[in-house]
Design a protein around this motif. Structure first.
Motif, short mmCIF file in Angstrom:
data_model
loop_
_atom_site.label_atom_id
_atom_site.label_comp_id
_atom_site.label_asym_id
_atom_site.label_seq_id
_atom_site.Cartn_x
_atom_site.Cartn_y
_atom_site.Cartn_z
N LEU A 16 24.38 22.12 37.20
CA LEU A 16 24.75 21.77 38.59
C LEU A 16 24.20 22.79 39.57
CD1 LEU A 16 28.42 20.56 38.02
CD2 LEU A 16 26.47 19.15 38.70
N ASN A 17 24.28 24.07 39.21
CA ASN A 17 23.71 25.12 40.07
C ASN A 17 22.20 24.97 40.17
OD1 ASN A 17 26.20 26.27 40.55
ND2 ASN A 17 26.04 27.74 38.87
N HIS A 18 21.56 24.62 39.05
CA HIS A 18 20.11 24.41 39.03
C HIS A 18 19.72 23.25 39.95
CE1 HIS A 18 16.05 23.92 37.37
NE2 HIS A 18 16.34 22.64 37.15
N CYS A 19 20.46 22.15 39.88
CA CYS A 19 20.18 20.99 40.73
C CYS A 19 20.36 21.33 42.20
CB CYS A 19 21.09 19.82 40.35
SG CYS A 19 20.73 19.10 38.74
N LYS A 20 21.42 22.06 42.51
CA LYS A 20 21.69 22.44 43.90
C LYS A 20 20.59 23.35 44.44
CE LYS A 20 25.25 24.49 46.86
NZ LYS A 20 26.62 25.12 46.88
N LYS A 21 20.20 24.32 43.63
CA LYS A 21 19.18 25.28 44.04
C LYS A 21 17.83 24.61 44.29
CE LYS A 21 16.92 29.56 42.48
NZ LYS A 21 16.85 30.55 41.37
N ASN A 22 17.51 23.58 43.49
CA ASN A 22 16.19 22.93 43.56
C ASN A 22 16.23 21.57 44.26
OD1 ASN A 22 14.28 24.70 41.76
ND2 ASN A 22 16.21 24.57 40.63
N ASN A 23 17.36 21.28 44.93
CA ASN A 23 17.52 20.03 45.68
C ASN A 23 17.23 18.80 44.81
OD1 ASN A 23 18.16 21.27 48.21
ND2 ASN A 23 15.98 21.79 48.44
N LEU A 24 17.77 18.82 43.59
CA LEU A 24 17.57 17.71 42.67
C LEU A 24 18.75 16.75 42.75
CD1 LEU A 24 16.30 19.63 39.50
CD2 LEU A 24 14.93 18.46 41.23
N GLU A 25 18.45 15.47 42.65
CA GLU A 25 19.50 14.46 42.63
C GLU A 25 20.33 14.59 41.35
OE1 GLU A 25 19.88 9.58 42.26
OE2 GLU A 25 17.98 10.50 42.88
N ILE A 26 21.65 14.55 41.49
CA ILE A 26 22.54 14.66 40.34
C ILE A 26 22.88 13.27 39.84
CG2 ILE A 26 24.79 15.45 39.52
CD1 ILE A 26 24.64 17.69 41.60
N ASN A 27 22.47 12.97 38.61
CA ASN A 27 22.66 11.66 38.03
C ASN A 27 23.75 11.73 36.97
OD1 ASN A 27 22.01 9.57 35.81
ND2 ASN A 27 20.85 8.82 37.57
N PRO A 28 24.76 10.82 37.02
CA PRO A 28 25.88 10.89 36.05
C PRO A 28 25.43 10.75 34.60
CG PRO A 28 25.94 8.84 37.33
CD PRO A 28 24.95 9.73 37.99
N ASN A 29 24.39 9.95 34.33
CA ASN A 29 23.90 9.82 32.95
C ASN A 29 23.30 11.13 32.44
OD1 ASN A 29 24.66 7.19 33.14
ND2 ASN A 29 22.61 6.33 33.18
N GLN A 30 22.63 11.83 33.33
CA GLN A 30 22.07 13.12 32.95
C GLN A 30 23.18 14.15 32.72
OE1 GLN A 30 19.24 13.88 36.13
NE2 GLN A 30 17.58 12.88 35.00
N LEU A 31 24.23 14.10 33.54
CA LEU A 31 25.36 15.01 33.35
C LEU A 31 26.05 14.77 32.02
CD1 LEU A 31 27.04 15.18 36.89
CD2 LEU A 31 25.63 16.92 35.77
N GLU A 32 26.17 13.51 31.64
CA GLU A 32 26.76 13.19 30.34
C GLU A 32 25.91 13.77 29.20
OE1 GLU A 32 28.10 9.30 27.65
OE2 GLU A 32 27.48 9.04 29.74
N LEU A 33 24.59 13.67 29.36
CA LEU A 33 23.69 14.24 28.35
C LEU A 33 23.85 15.76 28.28
CD1 LEU A 33 21.34 14.17 26.35
CD2 LEU A 33 19.78 14.14 28.31
N VAL A 34 24.00 16.40 29.42
CA VAL A 34 24.21 17.85 29.45
C VAL A 34 25.47 18.22 28.67
CG1 VAL A 34 24.78 19.79 30.95
CG2 VAL A 34 22.92 18.24 31.58
N ASP A 35 26.53 17.42 28.82
CA ASP A 35 27.75 17.66 28.04
C ASP A 35 27.49 17.51 26.54
OD1 ASP A 35 29.51 18.28 30.08
OD2 ASP A 35 30.08 16.19 30.44
N GLN A 36 26.70 16.51 26.17
CA GLN A 36 26.39 16.30 24.76
C GLN A 36 25.59 17.46 24.18
OE1 GLN A 36 24.47 12.55 25.40
NE2 GLN A 36 26.30 11.34 24.97
N LEU A 37 24.67 17.99 24.96
CA LEU A 37 23.90 19.16 24.53
C LEU A 37 24.79 20.39 24.41
CD1 LEU A 37 20.64 18.62 26.60
CD2 LEU A 37 20.75 18.80 24.12
N ASN A 38 25.76 20.50 25.32
CA ASN A 38 26.69 21.62 25.25
C ASN A 38 27.53 21.55 23.96
OD1 ASN A 38 27.58 23.66 27.72
ND2 ASN A 38 29.10 23.48 26.10
N ASP A 39 27.93 20.32 23.61
CA ASP A 39 28.66 20.13 22.35
C ASP A 39 27.79 20.49 21.15
OD1 ASP A 39 30.88 19.25 23.73
OD2 ASP A 39 30.43 17.11 23.46
#
Length: 352
Positions: A8-31
């Motif tokens: 989320l910090n990376h997206c904010k810093k680089n003005n990237l659109e935050i997509n819910p499907n991508q966030l779910e994938l980030v959670d899966q990678l964290n797991d």
């Protein structure tokens, strides 16, 4: 690792659109990270049955698979390697020919032991298999990699079940598919838009059709970027094979499509060519069909390597980029090639 917070910090810093499907994938990678790299004793006990050493991410071209896996990789601190699959297999074959083993030793065992000494995680971006020699040994190779608990990331626009589909002697490849399905978390990222084809990616270095007007534009651009640079023919020696780059202007290379894809050359040659290049012109790309599918396969491999090596392109083609036809057996894989050409020929992809 709190990967979501970092993302989320990376997206904010680089003005990237935050997509819910991508966030779910980030959670899966964290797991995946917590299951495999978190040293907590309790976590090990409760997650042991669910732990898998591989993470296989499938999705259509341009949905952000590479961006997210790259982000995970960059925030992964232990010993790691990101490598194109072709280069990985070349390294295996080189090792096989160079190393001396006695009759009791297994070349795959020795190769994997070397990997284990150097890496805890290996990352293959845009994974695909096209070579029958590789297809026949992957089962034993990756069985050993996973048995040695080396963690592996894969991104691909091909489902595990569809890898090497319609390939020669595919029955010998099926054990590898079974291993991947057993040893990998398989996830899919779904997003409607191909980011590489967005309006911001204008194809200023893609010219069509093949006529005198296109040829004039290509020559004009080429003269501009090679101004005051003398042409010096460059000779590459690749395991005893000689490849001559006739148009070499201090890292700016110019080829006809047939020079690169109508000859019996492959991934190892393309890697060496890319290593000599900062910018490349490829002219006269045809439409593809069953009659020139071998040339198309080489072209797919070439573009994969140029993309991996971040080589910007100028291209001339018989057809508009999204209208280049494909042989039926390469249609799905070729979508990635088209998507990557959008990026490599765009104004957002700067010359080095």
């Amino acid at each position: 690792m709190n990967l979501k917070k970092l993302f989320l910090n990376h997206c904010k810093k680089n003005n990237l659109e935050i997509n819910p499907n991508q966030l779910e994938l980030v959670d899966q990678l964290n797991d995946f990270y917590n299951l495999n790299f978190n040293k907590s004793f309790l976590k090990k006990i409760f997650s042991k049955k669910n732990t898998k050493p591989g993470f296989y991410l499938q999705g259509d071209v341009g949905v952000g698979k590479t961006m997210i896996l790259n982000f995970f990789y960059e925030n992964f601190k232990p010993r790691k390697q990101r490598i194109h699959f072709n280069e990985f297999m070349i390294s295996f074959h080189d090792f096989k020919f160079k190393i001396k083993v006695n009759k009791k030793e297994n070349i795959i065992d020795k190769f994997v032991q070397k990997l284990k000494k150097n890496y805890e995680l290996i990352y293959f971006d845009e994974f695909q298999v096209t070579n029958i020699v590789d297809a026949m040994i992957l089962g034993n190779l990756f069985k050993k990699i996973f048995n040695e608990n080396i963690k592996v990331l894969f991104s691909s626009n091909i489902k595990i079940n569809d890898l090497y589909k319609d390939g020669l002697q595919r029955d010998q490849f099926l054990p590898f598919i079974k291993i991947l399905k057993n040893k990998c978390f398989q996830e899919k990222l779904v997003i409607e838009e191909d980011y590489r084809k967005s309006q911001s990616n204008k194809n200023k270095r893609f010219f069509y059709p093949l006529n005198s007007t296109t040829n004039f534009k290509v020559n004009k651009f080429y003269r501009k970027i090679t101004k005051d640079i003398h042409n010096k023919e460059k000779t590459l020696s690749i395991k005893g094979r000689i490849f001559i780059i006739k148009n070499y202007f201090n890292g700016t290379l110019r080829f006809d499509f047939n020079d690169l894809c109508a000859k019996n050359i492959g991934a190892e040659d393309y890697i060496k060519i890319a290593e000599s290049s900062m910018f490349m012109v490829i002219e006269n790309i045809p439409n593809f069909n069953k009659d020139n599918s071998n040339q198309q396969q080489r072209f797919v491999t070439l573009i994969d390597i140029l993309y991996e090596k971040k080589i910007p392109l100028l291209v001339s083609s018989k057809s508009q980029l999204d209208s280049i036809t494909s042989s039926s057996n390469l249609r799905d894989v070729f979508k990635r090639t088209i998507s990557r050409l959008h990026e490599l020929t765009s104004t957002s992809y700067n010359l080095k």
